[in-house]
Scaffold this active site. Sequence first.
Site, PDB file in Angstrom:
ATOM      1  N   GLU A 211       1.238   7.431  10.120  1.00 40.55           N
ATOM      2  CA  GLU A 211       2.606   7.934  10.008  1.00 40.55           C
ATOM      3  C   GLU A 211       3.457   6.927   9.249  1.00 40.55           C
ATOM      4  O   GLU A 211       3.983   5.969   9.863  1.00 40.55           O
ATOM      5  CB  GLU A 211       3.205   8.126  11.403  1.00 40.55           C
TER       6      GLU A 211
ATOM      7  N   GLU B 101       8.740   4.743  16.477  1.00 40.04           N
ATOM      8  CA  GLU B 101      10.037   4.640  17.147  1.00 40.04           C
ATOM      9  C   GLU B 101       9.970   3.629  18.288  1.00 40.04           C
ATOM     10  O   GLU B 101      10.935   2.917  18.566  1.00 40.04           O
ATOM     11  CB  GLU B 101      10.489   6.031  17.631  1.00 40.04           C
TER      12      GLU B 101
ATOM     13  N   GLY C 237       9.689  16.920  14.624  1.00 40.37           N
ATOM     14  CA  GLY C 237      10.740  17.941  14.531  1.00 40.37           C
ATOM     15  C   GLY C 237      10.230  19.374  14.529  1.00 40.37           C
ATOM     16  O   GLY C 237      10.726  20.220  15.292  1.00 40.37           O
TER      17      GLY C 237
HETATM   18  C1  PEP Z   1       6.584  11.940  14.797  1.00 40.65           C
HETATM   19  O1  PEP Z   1       7.463  11.823  15.616  1.00 40.65           O
HETATM   20  O2  PEP Z   1       5.468  11.443  15.038  1.00 40.65           O
HETATM   21  C2  PEP Z   1       6.858  12.646  13.562  1.00 40.65           C
HETATM   22  C3  PEP Z   1       5.936  12.682  12.644  1.00 40.65           C
HETATM   23  O3  PEP Z   1       8.103  13.225  13.428  1.00 40.65           O
HETATM   24  P1  PEP Z   1       8.569  14.252  12.276  1.00 40.65           P
HETATM   25  O4  PEP Z   1       7.468  15.317  12.180  1.00 40.65           O
HETATM   26  O5  PEP Z   1       9.840  14.824  12.771  1.00 40.65           O
HETATM   27  O6  PEP Z   1       8.670  13.502  11.017  1.00 40.65           O
END
Ligand code: PEP
Length: 248
Positions: A164, A96, A232
């Site tokens: 990620e 992000e 989340g």
């Molecule tokens: C994150 O913000 O690093 C993340 C993995 O978010 P989410 O678990 O909501 O996908």
Amino acid sequence: MVGNWKMNANHLEAIQMVQKLSYRLDPGDYDRVDVVVAPAFTALRSVQIVIEQDHMPIGLGAQDVHWEPEGAYTGEVSAPMLAKLGVGHVIVGHSERRQMFGETDETVNRKTRAVLDTGMVPVVCVGENLGEREEGRAEEVVIGQVRAGLNRNLGIGSVVVAYEPVWAIGTGRNALPDDAGVMAEMIRETMRDMADTDVAEGTRLLYGGSVNAGNIKDFMAKRHVDGALVGGASLDPDSFAAIVRYFR
Ligand code: PEP
């Protein structure tokens, strides 16, 4: 297991969240799993006080940092400031921030170094976006991010790397555990190449992207996945506690 609370929860709500989480965990859980919560900057001090006063074995994390220790950087927070607050882990290069706030591989590298120099553990986030995956470039992109972010930083202190995939963050669409396992193995291999086997084996690799209590076990079953970065689902103490207790 790192809970990234993002821009959620004011300091009063954050206090309640960490208290609820600690009610749901017991010493056996902490023996098996290191637990970290990363509230917004405004809640760090309040959460730190609760953790200390109640002797909670929960680590405090921050979501970002500036690379300079001090100076004319309006709106920024430095690594020494975080360390003084009892912060042990700092998320660096979250997608992000890369997507919306101009984070680059170079700033990720400098921030990672600043965190290490201050004795904290950077949680360096890497991951391909959907277009890159569809073009078959996921491995190339992630290897590039690992090399750029960790260049000259490996071996200085503990680093955590979070894989990620961008398309899996906050979308409810998680990567296949097999794919996450392959990417984690490739990240470990890259670190072996950059540093040495001890550093590579000693580095914890997290998967992040729509992790929940129902799918965590499948990710943790992968040899090179050591934990999860959870967005989340970490906002709900019940579900984050269930993720921490995945082994039960
Ligand atoms: C994150 O913000 O690093 C993340 C993995 O978010 P989410 O678990 O909501 O996908």
